[in-house]
Design a protein around this motif. Structure first.
Motif, PDB file in Angstrom:
ATOM      1  N   ASP A 169      46.272   7.260  58.995  1.00  0.00           N
ATOM      2  CA  ASP A 169      45.906   8.557  59.564  1.00  0.00           C
ATOM      3  C   ASP A 169      44.429   8.518  59.984  1.00  0.00           C
ATOM      4  O   ASP A 169      43.549   8.314  59.135  1.00  0.00           O
ATOM      5  CB  ASP A 169      46.124   9.658  58.526  1.00  0.00           C
TER       6      ASP A 169
ATOM      7  N   GLN B 212      42.421  10.861  60.654  1.00  0.00           N
ATOM      8  CA  GLN B 212      41.665  11.882  59.929  1.00  0.00           C
ATOM      9  C   GLN B 212      41.233  11.358  58.571  1.00  0.00           C
ATOM     10  O   GLN B 212      40.076  11.496  58.163  1.00  0.00           O
ATOM     11  CB  GLN B 212      42.523  13.140  59.758  1.00  0.00           C
ATOM     12  N   THR B 213      42.167  10.720  57.863  1.00  0.00           N
ATOM     13  CA  THR B 213      41.853  10.142  56.554  1.00  0.00           C
ATOM     14  C   THR B 213      40.808   9.044  56.695  1.00  0.00           C
ATOM     15  O   THR B 213      39.860   8.961  55.902  1.00  0.00           O
ATOM     16  CB  THR B 213      43.133   9.573  55.913  1.00  0.00           C
TER      17      THR B 213
ATOM     18  N   GLU C 285      37.396  10.607  57.300  1.00  0.00           N
ATOM     19  CA  GLU C 285      36.856  11.268  56.108  1.00  0.00           C
ATOM     20  C   GLU C 285      36.308  10.254  55.107  1.00  0.00           C
ATOM     21  O   GLU C 285      35.261  10.489  54.487  1.00  0.00           O
ATOM     22  CB  GLU C 285      37.941  12.130  55.457  1.00  0.00           C
TER      23      GLU C 285
ATOM     24  N   PRO D  98      34.860  13.996  64.213  1.00  0.00           N
ATOM     25  CA  PRO D  98      35.618  15.169  63.746  1.00  0.00           C
ATOM     26  C   PRO D  98      35.574  16.367  64.681  1.00  0.00           C
ATOM     27  O   PRO D  98      36.526  17.151  64.749  1.00  0.00           O
ATOM     28  CB  PRO D  98      34.968  15.501  62.397  1.00  0.00           C
TER      29      PRO D  98
ATOM     30  N   LEU E  99      38.731  13.534  67.467  1.00  0.00           N
ATOM     31  CA  LEU E  99      40.033  13.749  66.842  1.00  0.00           C
ATOM     32  C   LEU E  99      40.723  15.032  67.328  1.00  0.00           C
ATOM     33  O   LEU E  99      41.953  15.053  67.476  1.00  0.00           O
ATOM     34  CB  LEU E  99      39.905  13.756  65.313  1.00  0.00           C
TER      35      LEU E  99
ATOM     36  N   PRO F  20      45.399  12.572  64.555  1.00  0.00           N
ATOM     37  CA  PRO F  20      45.641  12.844  63.125  1.00  0.00           C
ATOM     38  C   PRO F  20      47.110  13.147  62.843  1.00  0.00           C
ATOM     39  O   PRO F  20      47.796  13.795  63.645  1.00  0.00           O
ATOM     40  CB  PRO F  20      44.752  14.056  62.844  1.00  0.00           C
TER      41      PRO F  20
ATOM     42  N   LYS G 264      50.071  17.100  58.214  1.00  0.00           N
ATOM     43  CA  LYS G 264      50.123  17.091  56.753  1.00  0.00           C
ATOM     44  C   LYS G 264      51.544  17.414  56.288  1.00  0.00           C
ATOM     45  O   LYS G 264      52.324  18.025  56.997  1.00  0.00           O
ATOM     46  CB  LYS G 264      49.143  18.118  56.173  1.00  0.00           C
TER      47      LYS G 264
END
Length: 308
Positions: free
Chosen positions: A201, A203-204, A207, A224, A228, A299, A302
């Protein structure tokens, strides 16, 4: 103490918020810009508009220039209708990113004029948000007398970072900073696409890297906020980013310093400019790597989103 009369040439995305802050601080500001709408908005806020830089030089003790290219800076300062031909200006401040060579050339022309003008080389960093909030990093190089006179004005725009007493020294730091910044973005984009190809991912990945040893301004801010989300709206064009990179690479070539990584980054910027257009935001760069890898760094949804 009487405040100096200020002039501002170039009131676009960066110049307009700086003028707004100077007006709010009680300075009289004379402006000029080829875009009528930009001028009109500031006239409503209290600025006085004139037709050309020469007329700004007639009205202002200190003139700031915030324009897109080195050649425009030269025209503003010492062209046929340049500030140098005005009757009043004592200090010319170049807020643009023009490179050390042009800064030295303009400084020489201003210093040798019939009515000499002190030049201060002062490229800025912090983007439009920094200009609006008064939190710009102002990289300043120029005569001590000029810097002292400018100090109270500059405090309205951001933090002053002394780079030296010779115009061009601040430009060297600025173009080096900009090339380093783009290099961080290029490698960040590459790694995000690599991760996406492996099923990670983005996003992961962002981060974790942004709080680990691979962190950079790109991973902590541009990725960010502008990459993304797929908005590609940082506010800096491919053309301007490539121009800044070339200024650094040309100075390195002039000094005989090889920049292997810097040249590779310059090529990536040039390809991005060719593929997405000179006016496209430079954060579109990641789309190059995505195209080559055959994957998009988007991303993942979830688990909660999937459940809903």
């Amino acid at each position: 103490m009487t405040k100096p009369a200020l002039g501002f040439v170039g009131v676009g995305r960066m110049g307009a918020p700086m003028v707004q802050r100077l007006l709010a601080a009680g300075y009289a500001v004379t402006i000029c810009d080829p875009v009528p709408a930009a001028v009109e908005a500031l006239v409503k806020a209290g600025a006085v508009a004139v037709k050309n830089p020469r007329e700004v030089g007639d009205q202002a003790d200190i003139v700031f220039a915030s324009v897109p290219t080195p050649n425009i800076v030269k025209q503003v300062a010492v062209g046929a209708d340049g500030v140098v031909h005005g009757k009043r200006t004592k200090i010319f401040v170049d807020l643009s990113t023009t490179g050390p060579k042009m800064s030295a050339e303009v400084n020489q022309a201003l210093a040798s004029a019939t009515r000499p003008i002190m030049m201060v080389d002062c490229p800025v960093s912090g983007g439009v948000a920094g200009a609006e909030k008064g939190t710009l990093s102002l990289m300043i190089a120029g005569p001590a007398a000029a810097r002292a006179e400018l100090e109270p004005v500059m405090k309205e725009l951001g933090r002053v970072l002394l780079c030296g007493d010779k115009p061009g020294q601040a430009q060297m730091i600025k173009v080096a900073n900009n090339l380093a910044s783009v290099a961080c973005m290029a490698i960040s984009c590459e790694m995000l696409v690599l991760g996406a190809k492996a099923g990670v991912d983005p996003q992961t990945m962002m981060e974790i890297i942004s709080v680990s040893s691979g962190r950079s301004g790109a991973m902590q801010d541009k990725v960010p906020k502008h990459i993304l989300p797929r908005t590609f709206d940082f506010g800096f064009s491919n053309a301007l980013s490539y121009k800044d990179a070339r200024l650094c690479l040309e100075e390195a070539e002039h000094l005989g310093v090889p920049l292997f990584i810097g040249n590779a980054v310059g090529q990536v910027l040039n390809m991005s400019k060719a593929q997405f257009g000179p006016d496209a935001d430079f954060t579109n760069m990641i789309r190059l790597f995505e195209g080559w890898a055959g994957v998009e760094a988007i991303p993942h949804k979830k688990d909660a989103d999937k459940a809903s």
